[in-house]
Each structure stands twice: as structure tokens, then as C-alpha cells.
Design a protein around this motif. Structure first.
Motif, PDB file in Angstrom:
ATOM      1  N   GLU A   1       0.838  -1.195   0.000  1.00  0.00           N
ATOM      2  CA  GLU A   1       0.000   0.000   0.000  1.00  0.00           C
ATOM      3  C   GLU A   1       0.873   1.245   0.000  1.00  0.00           C
ATOM      4  O   GLU A   1       2.033   1.208   0.406  1.00  0.00           O
ATOM      5  CB  GLU A   1      -0.894   0.018   1.252  1.00  0.00           C
ATOM      6  CG  GLU A   1      -1.881  -1.117   1.326  1.00  0.00           C
ATOM      7  CD  GLU A   1      -2.716  -1.100   2.607  1.00  0.00           C
ATOM      8  OE1 GLU A   1      -2.410  -0.289   3.519  1.00  0.00           O
ATOM      9  OE2 GLU A   1      -3.656  -1.898   2.684  1.00  0.00           O
TER      10      GLU A   1
ATOM     11  N   GLN B   1      -6.785   2.145  -7.176  1.00  0.00           N
ATOM     12  CA  GLN B   1      -7.484   2.917  -6.145  1.00  0.00           C
ATOM     13  C   GLN B   1      -8.152   1.979  -5.147  1.00  0.00           C
ATOM     14  O   GLN B   1      -8.558   0.875  -5.502  1.00  0.00           O
ATOM     15  CB  GLN B   1      -8.561   3.790  -6.788  1.00  0.00           C
ATOM     16  CG  GLN B   1      -8.025   4.884  -7.684  1.00  0.00           C
ATOM     17  CD  GLN B   1      -7.404   6.031  -6.883  1.00  0.00           C
ATOM     18  OE1 GLN B   1      -7.670   6.215  -5.707  1.00  0.00           O
ATOM     19  NE2 GLN B   1      -6.555   6.788  -7.538  1.00  0.00           N
ATOM     20  N   THR B   2      -8.278   2.438  -3.910  1.00  0.00           N
ATOM     21  CA  THR B   2      -9.027   1.697  -2.899  1.00  0.00           C
ATOM     22  C   THR B   2     -10.215   2.545  -2.470  1.00  0.00           C
ATOM     23  O   THR B   2     -10.364   3.683  -2.919  1.00  0.00           O
ATOM     24  CB  THR B   2      -8.153   1.368  -1.668  1.00  0.00           C
ATOM     25  OG1 THR B   2      -7.856   2.593  -0.990  1.00  0.00           O
ATOM     26  CG2 THR B   2      -6.881   0.649  -2.066  1.00  0.00           C
ATOM     27  N   ASN B   3     -10.997   2.016  -1.585  1.00  0.00           N
ATOM     28  CA  ASN B   3     -12.161   2.749  -1.123  1.00  0.00           C
ATOM     29  C   ASN B   3     -11.939   3.393   0.246  1.00  0.00           C
ATOM     30  O   ASN B   3     -12.889   3.703   0.949  1.00  0.00           O
ATOM     31  CB  ASN B   3     -13.386   1.814  -1.061  1.00  0.00           C
ATOM     32  CG  ASN B   3     -13.173   0.666  -0.095  1.00  0.00           C
ATOM     33  OD1 ASN B   3     -12.080   0.470   0.421  1.00  0.00           O
ATOM     34  ND2 ASN B   3     -14.223  -0.100   0.135  1.00  0.00           N
ATOM     35  N   GLU B   4     -10.693   3.617   0.622  1.00  0.00           N
ATOM     36  CA  GLU B   4     -10.402   4.216   1.916  1.00  0.00           C
ATOM     37  C   GLU B   4     -10.873   5.659   1.964  1.00  0.00           C
ATOM     38  O   GLU B   4     -10.895   6.360   0.950  1.00  0.00           O
ATOM     39  CB  GLU B   4      -8.913   4.151   2.197  1.00  0.00           C
ATOM     40  CG  GLU B   4      -8.417   2.737   2.264  1.00  0.00           C
ATOM     41  CD  GLU B   4      -7.553   2.457   3.458  1.00  0.00           C
ATOM     42  OE1 GLU B   4      -7.187   3.392   4.179  1.00  0.00           O
ATOM     43  OE2 GLU B   4      -7.255   1.283   3.664  1.00  0.00           O
ATOM     44  N   MET B   5     -11.257   6.087   3.153  1.00  0.00           N
ATOM     45  CA  MET B   5     -11.676   7.465   3.396  1.00  0.00           C
ATOM     46  C   MET B   5     -10.961   7.968   4.631  1.00  0.00           C
ATOM     47  O   MET B   5     -10.383   7.186   5.397  1.00  0.00           O
ATOM     48  CB  MET B   5     -13.203   7.511   3.590  1.00  0.00           C
ATOM     49  CG  MET B   5     -13.964   7.057   2.377  1.00  0.00           C
ATOM     50  SD  MET B   5     -15.740   6.994   2.682  1.00  0.00           S
ATOM     51  CE  MET B   5     -16.135   8.727   2.711  1.00  0.00           C
TER      52      MET B   5
END
Length: 153
Positions: A127, A145-149
């Protein structure tokens, strides 16, 4: 023409690693000179502790006797998940190249080395947080891309 050499970073390089980190954030327009200086003061002992423990690995590129680029990988602890059984994630950070040496493939060389190291160490996941400038390279290397916020408190 100058030749580039890749070598591991050591405790003797912590000042350089902290300076690269501050310059990386300055290039991204993040923080102020004061907050970056304060971050560097906190970063140096954090890195030393993790270098000594073996969970932080740095690589530096030298040219004409000086360090011109660098990157690191922190073996970040992780909870059990669906992507492998390794108890840590290979987290890439501090990818930085001095402006006068950019465009010569040094970041790619560092990243390819780190990815090879991570594979050899058995990591299931790598990562990183991409800057706008670094994103095209990471995408070419297969990062997605990831879905991290994030919520900053």
C-alpha cells in the motif's frame, strides 16, 4: 554522465530521510515550513526505532557521492483479512527524488526494488499514499485505487 547506485538506508541516513520527507510534503503543498520541521523532529526518532526493530526498510540512490533519491517500506501491522495471511502490510512511504534528478527513472528503480523485496518477503499487499505526481508511476506498476476514506479531527 553520472552513475546512480542503490543502497540500503541506515541509522546514519535518518537526517536525509527526514529532510526528504519534509521536501516531499513541501512539493505537494502540504503543511507549512514550521509544521514540516516539527514533523521531521518527530519522524527521526520514529524511524530510528523502526529501523532498529527491523520493521522499517529504506533504500537510497546515490550519485556523485550524495543521496539524490530515496524510498522506504514500513512493515505496518494489520488485522486478519481476506488478502493473505501475512501479519503486516508492506506500506511504501517517502518516495522522493531531488528535482534536478527527476525524470531519470529513479522512483521507478526504487519502487521496483521495493516490490521485489516485498514479494521475496511474502507480503500479500503493498500500500501507499500517492501524490498527484507519483500516481501515474504507481498505476503503471499495477497499483489501483481503494475505497479508503479519511476524517481529519
Amino acid at each position: 554522465m553520472s552513475e546512480y547506485t542503490l543502497r540500503p538506508g541506515t541509522a546514519a541516513d535518518i537526517e536525509t530521510m527526514a529532510r526528504h520527507r519534509a521536501l516531499m510534503f513541501a512539493d505537494m503543498g502540504d503543511g507549512t515550513p514550521e509544521t514540516r520541521a516539527e514533523m521531521s523532529e518527530r519522524f527521526a526518532p520514529w524511524v530510528l526505532e523502526r529501523l532498529v526493530s527491523g520493521e522499517y526498510h529504506a533504500w537510497l540512490v546515490e550519485c556523485d557521492g550524495g543521496v539524490v533519491a530515496g524510498a522506504a517500506c514500513w512493515e505496518k501491522p494489520r488485522h486478519p483479512g481476506l488478502r493473505g495471511t501475512h501479519p503486516r502490510v508492506a506500506y511504501v512511504l517517502n518516495v522522493y527524488t531531488n528535482p534536478e534528478h527527476r525524470g531519470r527513472g529513479l522512483a521507478r528503480m526504487l519502487m521496483e526494488h521495493i516490490l521485489g523485496w516485498a514479494r521475496a518477503e511474502g507480503f500479500a499487499t503493498v500500500e501507499l499514499h500517492a501524490s498527484d505526481e507519483g500516481r501515474p508511476l504507481y498505476e503503471k506498476l499495477g497499483f489501483g485505487q481503494t475505497n479508503e476514506m479519511r476524517l481529519v479531527l
